[in-house]
Design a protein around this motif. Structure first.
Motif, short mmCIF file in Angstrom:
data_model
loop_
_atom_site.label_atom_id
_atom_site.label_comp_id
_atom_site.label_asym_id
_atom_site.label_seq_id
_atom_site.Cartn_x
_atom_site.Cartn_y
_atom_site.Cartn_z
N ASN A 101 0.83 -1.21 0.00
CA ASN A 101 0.00 0.00 0.00
C ASN A 101 0.86 1.26 0.00
OD1 ASN A 101 -2.39 -1.48 0.09
ND2 ASN A 101 -2.32 -1.61 2.31
N HIS A 102 2.16 1.10 -0.22
CA HIS A 102 3.15 2.18 -0.25
C HIS A 102 3.23 2.94 1.07
CE1 HIS A 102 3.94 1.47 -4.45
NE2 HIS A 102 2.62 1.43 -4.66
N ARG A 103 2.99 2.24 2.15
CA ARG A 103 3.19 2.82 3.48
C ARG A 103 4.61 2.48 3.93
NH1 ARG A 103 -1.18 0.16 7.17
NH2 ARG A 103 -0.06 -1.60 6.30
N GLU A 104 5.27 3.44 4.57
CA GLU A 104 6.61 3.17 5.10
C GLU A 104 6.47 2.69 6.55
OE1 GLU A 104 10.85 5.25 6.14
OE2 GLU A 104 9.57 6.18 4.63
N ILE A 105 6.94 1.49 6.79
CA ILE A 105 6.87 0.87 8.11
C ILE A 105 8.28 0.83 8.66
CG2 ILE A 105 6.32 -1.24 9.36
CD1 ILE A 105 4.33 -1.84 7.03
N SER A 106 8.46 1.35 9.86
CA SER A 106 9.78 1.28 10.50
C SER A 106 9.66 0.46 11.78
CB SER A 106 10.31 2.68 10.80
OG SER A 106 9.51 3.32 11.76
N ILE A 107 10.64 -0.41 11.96
CA ILE A 107 10.71 -1.24 13.15
C ILE A 107 12.05 -0.94 13.80
CG2 ILE A 107 10.79 -3.61 14.01
CD1 ILE A 107 8.98 -4.36 11.62
N SER A 108 12.00 -0.46 15.04
CA SER A 108 13.23 -0.01 15.70
C SER A 108 13.14 -0.24 17.21
CB SER A 108 13.45 1.47 15.42
OG SER A 108 12.36 2.23 15.91
N LYS A 109 14.30 -0.19 17.84
CA LYS A 109 14.36 -0.32 19.29
C LYS A 109 13.95 1.01 19.91
CE LYS A 109 17.11 -1.89 23.10
NZ LYS A 109 18.35 -1.74 23.77
N ARG B 157 13.58 -0.26 26.07
CA ARG B 157 13.76 -1.71 26.22
C ARG B 157 12.73 -2.49 25.39
NH1 ARG B 157 16.89 -3.79 30.30
NH2 ARG B 157 15.51 -5.59 30.38
N ASP B 158 12.10 -1.80 24.43
CA ASP B 158 11.07 -2.41 23.60
C ASP B 158 11.44 -2.26 22.13
OD1 ASP B 158 9.60 -2.72 25.98
OD2 ASP B 158 8.68 -0.75 25.74
N VAL B 159 10.75 -3.01 21.29
CA VAL B 159 10.84 -2.83 19.85
C VAL B 159 9.47 -2.37 19.38
CG1 VAL B 159 11.20 -3.95 17.63
CG2 VAL B 159 12.64 -4.57 19.56
N ARG B 160 9.47 -1.28 18.63
CA ARG B 160 8.20 -0.71 18.21
C ARG B 160 8.08 -0.69 16.68
NH1 ARG B 160 8.66 5.83 19.09
NH2 ARG B 160 10.42 6.14 17.71
N ARG B 161 6.85 -0.55 16.24
CA ARG B 161 6.53 -0.46 14.82
C ARG B 161 5.78 0.85 14.61
NH1 ARG B 161 1.72 -2.06 11.79
NH2 ARG B 161 2.31 -2.66 9.68
#
Length: 148
Positions: free
Chosen positions: A84-92, A95-99
């Motif tokens: 859908n041409h959305r930019e998804i970032s997954i990062s620390k 102490r958590d990993v978020r989207r």
């Protein structure tokens, strides 16, 4: 008229517990121990909740990669462009990993980790996590040619 008084005497034994009482008490204690020992072992069993969380996280990452148009790693952050041409970032994040989607929102994917790293080498995405107990987990996900 004289009243007659009757006295009822009750003889109390000073001998203590009888053999029958002792056997009944020992039987009850044995039955209680039989049922409580397995419960105590359940309390001591290791918890696999952190491992299951990591495995679920890896499954989520793999699904995101498989449906992606583009995958890049920038500054230890995973950037994915979906269909859908959305930019998804997954990062620390602490102490958590978020989207995050299109630099908005804050969806926690996994909690209580010490380290999170991603890298792409030879069209393979390598995701590494170290949990709060020092346990390390790795997942290698193939990335389509031309992604990076």
């Amino acid at each position: 008229m004289t009243k007659k008084r009757y006295v009822c005497t009750h003889h109390v034994s000073d001998s203590g517990f009888t053999l029958a009482e002792t056997i009944i008490s020992a039987t009850l204690i044995t039955i209680l121990l039989i049922f409580t020992m397995p419960l105590l072992k359940l309390l001591e069993s290791p918890s696999y909740s952190q491992e299951l969380s990591v495995l679920q996280f890896f499954t989520f990452i793999e699904e995101e990669i498989n449906s992606a148009i583009s995958v890049r790693v920038i500054n230890e952050n995973l950037h994915i462009v979906d269909s859908n041409h959305r930019e998804i970032s997954i990062s620390k994040y602490g102490r958590d990993v978020r989207r995050r989607v299109d630099h908005q929102g804050h969806e926690l994917l996994i909690n209580d980790i010490d380290d999170f790293s991603v890298e792409i080498e030879n069209n393979i995405l390598n995701v590494s996590i170290t949990d709060k107990n020092g346990e390390g987990y790795n997942k290698r996900v193939p990335v389509q040619t031309g992604f990076q």
